[in-house]
Design a protein around this motif. Sequence first.
Motif, PDB file in Angstrom:
ATOM      1  N   GLN A 237       0.816  -1.220   0.000  1.00  0.00           N
ATOM      2  CA  GLN A 237       0.000   0.000   0.000  1.00  0.00           C
ATOM      3  C   GLN A 237       0.849   1.269   0.000  1.00  0.00           C
ATOM      4  N   LYS A 238       2.046   1.170   0.583  1.00  0.00           N
ATOM      5  CA  LYS A 238       2.849   2.378   0.777  1.00  0.00           C
ATOM      6  C   LYS A 238       4.145   2.386  -0.049  1.00  0.00           C
ATOM      7  N   SER A 239       4.216   1.539  -1.073  1.00  0.00           N
ATOM      8  CA  SER A 239       5.440   1.476  -1.881  1.00  0.00           C
ATOM      9  C   SER A 239       5.103   1.168  -3.328  1.00  0.00           C
ATOM     10  N   ASP A 240       6.154   1.051  -4.158  1.00  0.00           N
ATOM     11  CA  ASP A 240       5.946   0.688  -5.560  1.00  0.00           C
ATOM     12  C   ASP A 240       6.016  -0.820  -5.764  1.00  0.00           C
ATOM     13  N   SER A 241       6.056  -1.566  -4.652  1.00  0.00           N
ATOM     14  CA  SER A 241       6.099  -3.022  -4.725  1.00  0.00           C
ATOM     15  C   SER A 241       4.714  -3.582  -5.032  1.00  0.00           C
ATOM     16  N   ILE A 242       4.674  -4.757  -5.643  1.00  0.00           N
ATOM     17  CA  ILE A 242       3.423  -5.469  -5.895  1.00  0.00           C
ATOM     18  C   ILE A 242       3.463  -6.802  -5.161  1.00  0.00           C
ATOM     19  N   SER A 243       2.334  -7.463  -5.102  1.00  0.00           N
ATOM     20  CA  SER A 243       2.301  -8.815  -4.545  1.00  0.00           C
ATOM     21  C   SER A 243       1.287  -9.642  -5.319  1.00  0.00           C
ATOM     22  N   ILE A 244       1.390 -10.953  -5.194  1.00  0.00           N
ATOM     23  CA  ILE A 244       0.437 -11.871  -5.806  1.00  0.00           C
ATOM     24  C   ILE A 244      -0.093 -12.757  -4.690  1.00  0.00           C
ATOM     25  N   LEU A 245      -1.394 -12.625  -4.439  1.00  0.00           N
ATOM     26  CA  LEU A 245      -2.024 -13.283  -3.304  1.00  0.00           C
ATOM     27  C   LEU A 245      -3.417 -13.792  -3.686  1.00  0.00           C
ATOM     28  N   PRO A 246      -3.972 -14.714  -2.890  1.00  0.00           N
ATOM     29  CA  PRO A 246      -5.381 -15.061  -3.087  1.00  0.00           C
ATOM     30  C   PRO A 246      -6.256 -13.832  -2.878  1.00  0.00           C
ATOM     31  N   ASP A 247      -7.254 -13.674  -3.713  1.00  0.00           N
ATOM     32  CA  ASP A 247      -8.123 -12.509  -3.669  1.00  0.00           C
ATOM     33  C   ASP A 247      -8.733 -12.295  -2.282  1.00  0.00           C
ATOM     34  N   ARG A 248      -9.082 -13.388  -1.589  1.00  0.00           N
ATOM     35  CA  ARG A 248      -9.745 -13.275  -0.286  1.00  0.00           C
ATOM     36  C   ARG A 248      -8.833 -12.705   0.801  1.00  0.00           C
ATOM     37  N   LEU A 249      -7.532 -12.755   0.589  1.00  0.00           N
ATOM     38  CA  LEU A 249      -6.611 -12.217   1.583  1.00  0.00           C
ATOM     39  C   LEU A 249      -6.390 -10.718   1.429  1.00  0.00           C
ATOM     40  N   VAL A 250      -6.859 -10.156   0.336  1.00  0.00           N
ATOM     41  CA  VAL A 250      -6.650  -8.727   0.091  1.00  0.00           C
ATOM     42  C   VAL A 250      -7.915  -7.966   0.493  1.00  0.00           C
ATOM     43  N   ASP A 251      -7.922  -7.450   1.698  1.00  0.00           N
ATOM     44  CA  ASP A 251      -9.082  -6.739   2.220  1.00  0.00           C
ATOM     45  C   ASP A 251      -8.934  -5.244   1.919  1.00  0.00           C
ATOM     46  N   THR A 252      -9.617  -4.791   0.890  1.00  0.00           N
ATOM     47  CA  THR A 252      -9.490  -3.391   0.478  1.00  0.00           C
ATOM     48  C   THR A 252     -10.233  -2.435   1.418  1.00  0.00           C
ATOM     49  N   LYS A 253     -11.035  -2.967   2.335  1.00  0.00           N
ATOM     50  CA  LYS A 253     -11.650  -2.104   3.346  1.00  0.00           C
ATOM     51  C   LYS A 253     -10.618  -1.699   4.387  1.00  0.00           C
ATOM     52  N   ILE A 254      -9.756  -2.639   4.734  1.00  0.00           N
ATOM     53  CA  ILE A 254      -8.690  -2.338   5.693  1.00  0.00           C
ATOM     54  C   ILE A 254      -7.557  -1.587   5.005  1.00  0.00           C
ATOM     55  N   PHE A 255      -7.328  -1.929   3.714  1.00  0.00           N
ATOM     56  CA  PHE A 255      -6.245  -1.303   2.945  1.00  0.00           C
ATOM     57  C   PHE A 255      -6.851  -0.581   1.739  1.00  0.00           C
ATOM     58  N   PRO A 256      -7.450   0.603   1.970  1.00  0.00           N
ATOM     59  CA  PRO A 256      -8.191   1.290   0.907  1.00  0.00           C
ATOM     60  C   PRO A 256      -7.341   1.807  -0.245  1.00  0.00           C
ATOM     61  N   ASN A 257      -6.028   1.865  -0.044  1.00  0.00           N
ATOM     62  CA  ASN A 257      -5.172   2.352  -1.130  1.00  0.00           C
ATOM     63  C   ASN A 257      -4.660   1.220  -2.014  1.00  0.00           C
ATOM     64  N   ILE A 258      -5.172   0.013  -1.793  1.00  0.00           N
ATOM     65  CA  ILE A 258      -4.752  -1.143  -2.595  1.00  0.00           C
ATOM     66  C   ILE A 258      -5.845  -1.511  -3.590  1.00  0.00           C
ATOM     67  N   ILE A 259      -5.419  -1.909  -4.769  1.00  0.00           N
ATOM     68  CA  ILE A 259      -6.332  -2.378  -5.809  1.00  0.00           C
ATOM     69  C   ILE A 259      -5.892  -3.776  -6.240  1.00  0.00           C
ATOM     70  N   THR A 260      -6.846  -4.626  -6.600  1.00  0.00           N
ATOM     71  CA  THR A 260      -6.510  -5.961  -7.106  1.00  0.00           C
ATOM     72  C   THR A 260      -6.789  -6.031  -8.596  1.00  0.00           C
ATOM     73  N   ILE A 261      -5.931  -6.756  -9.300  1.00  0.00           N
ATOM     74  CA  ILE A 261      -6.042  -6.895 -10.752  1.00  0.00           C
ATOM     75  C   ILE A 261      -6.011  -8.378 -11.098  1.00  0.00           C
ATOM     76  N   ASN A 262      -6.908  -8.799 -11.965  1.00  0.00           N
ATOM     77  CA  ASN A 262      -6.951 -10.202 -12.376  1.00  0.00           C
ATOM     78  C   ASN A 262      -5.677 -10.587 -13.134  1.00  0.00           C
ATOM     79  N   LEU A 263      -5.267 -11.838 -12.938  1.00  0.00           N
ATOM     80  CA  LEU A 263      -4.117 -12.378 -13.670  1.00  0.00           C
ATOM     81  C   LEU A 263      -4.588 -13.085 -14.942  1.00  0.00           C
TER      82      LEU A 263
END
Length: 300
Positions: A237-263
Amino acid sequence: MNFDQLKYFLTIVKTGSFSEAADEMFISQSSMSKQIKALEHELGIDLFKREHSKIYLTSAGKKFLDYAQNTIKDHNDIRLYLDEFVKKSSKTIRIRSIPVVSAYGVSERIAEFTTFYTSDVNVIIDMHESSQDDVQKELKENKIDLALIRTEFLENIDEFEVIPYLDDVFVLACSKNHPLSKNKEVSLKDAAQYPLSLLSPSSKLYTIVVKAMANQGLYVKPNCLTTRHKILLEIVQKSDSISILPDRLVDTKIFPNIITINLKEDLHSSVAWVRKKEQRVNAIAKEFWNYWKQYYNEEA
């Protein structure tokens, strides 16, 4: 001879140390030593030979090991079998899970089970999260009643009963300011161009991602590794790094500055409830297993 002495003996064999065995059994080392000496005196044999700080089983001790293991197993089986005929105020379900309980809605359904699926019994949920390897080890050693794990990593799957829970679909996670954030879909090759943060190698999610990238001829070295997915998302959320995770682990309510993109690649993992075939469990653990089986049938 009593069951406590047999358990002390087996714990010493497992740990290779009187002190570690005493710690695991929550007694003093001197008390454990006295119990083993009393057992040896009763049997008229030495079970262990001691050389400096190391201990070894004697030839008689090795023979006694088989007896002790079978006796404790039979004792546990008898107690579990008779448990169905005994009314108790409380019963324990021993559960281990990979670290997904809060993110995958497991705790809510456990709460539902304890509220609506029991009558005169207080249910004790003995549940801990651990790595896939540690959970599988406890499952194979009959230390738990059931486990929630990733089935593609389960060895000798024919030895187990499986209730599918959900299919994890992987996505790319990045900040809303990241160059990839405008894309609706990205490939692993696209992802490999940017700093990559992943869960540590102790997590099977790391194995899944790294293997998938290697299959594409992409050999990347993550710039950051961590054991907790929420820490990972803080970094993303706070860097130019990316990650690849299961969609259910990415809670955009807790981390509002994160977006998920389909692979573009089909990257997924199957999570399921698992228990050993033929393993005896108490009545409430059986009811819990049937509860999840009913839930799966309703969702299917």
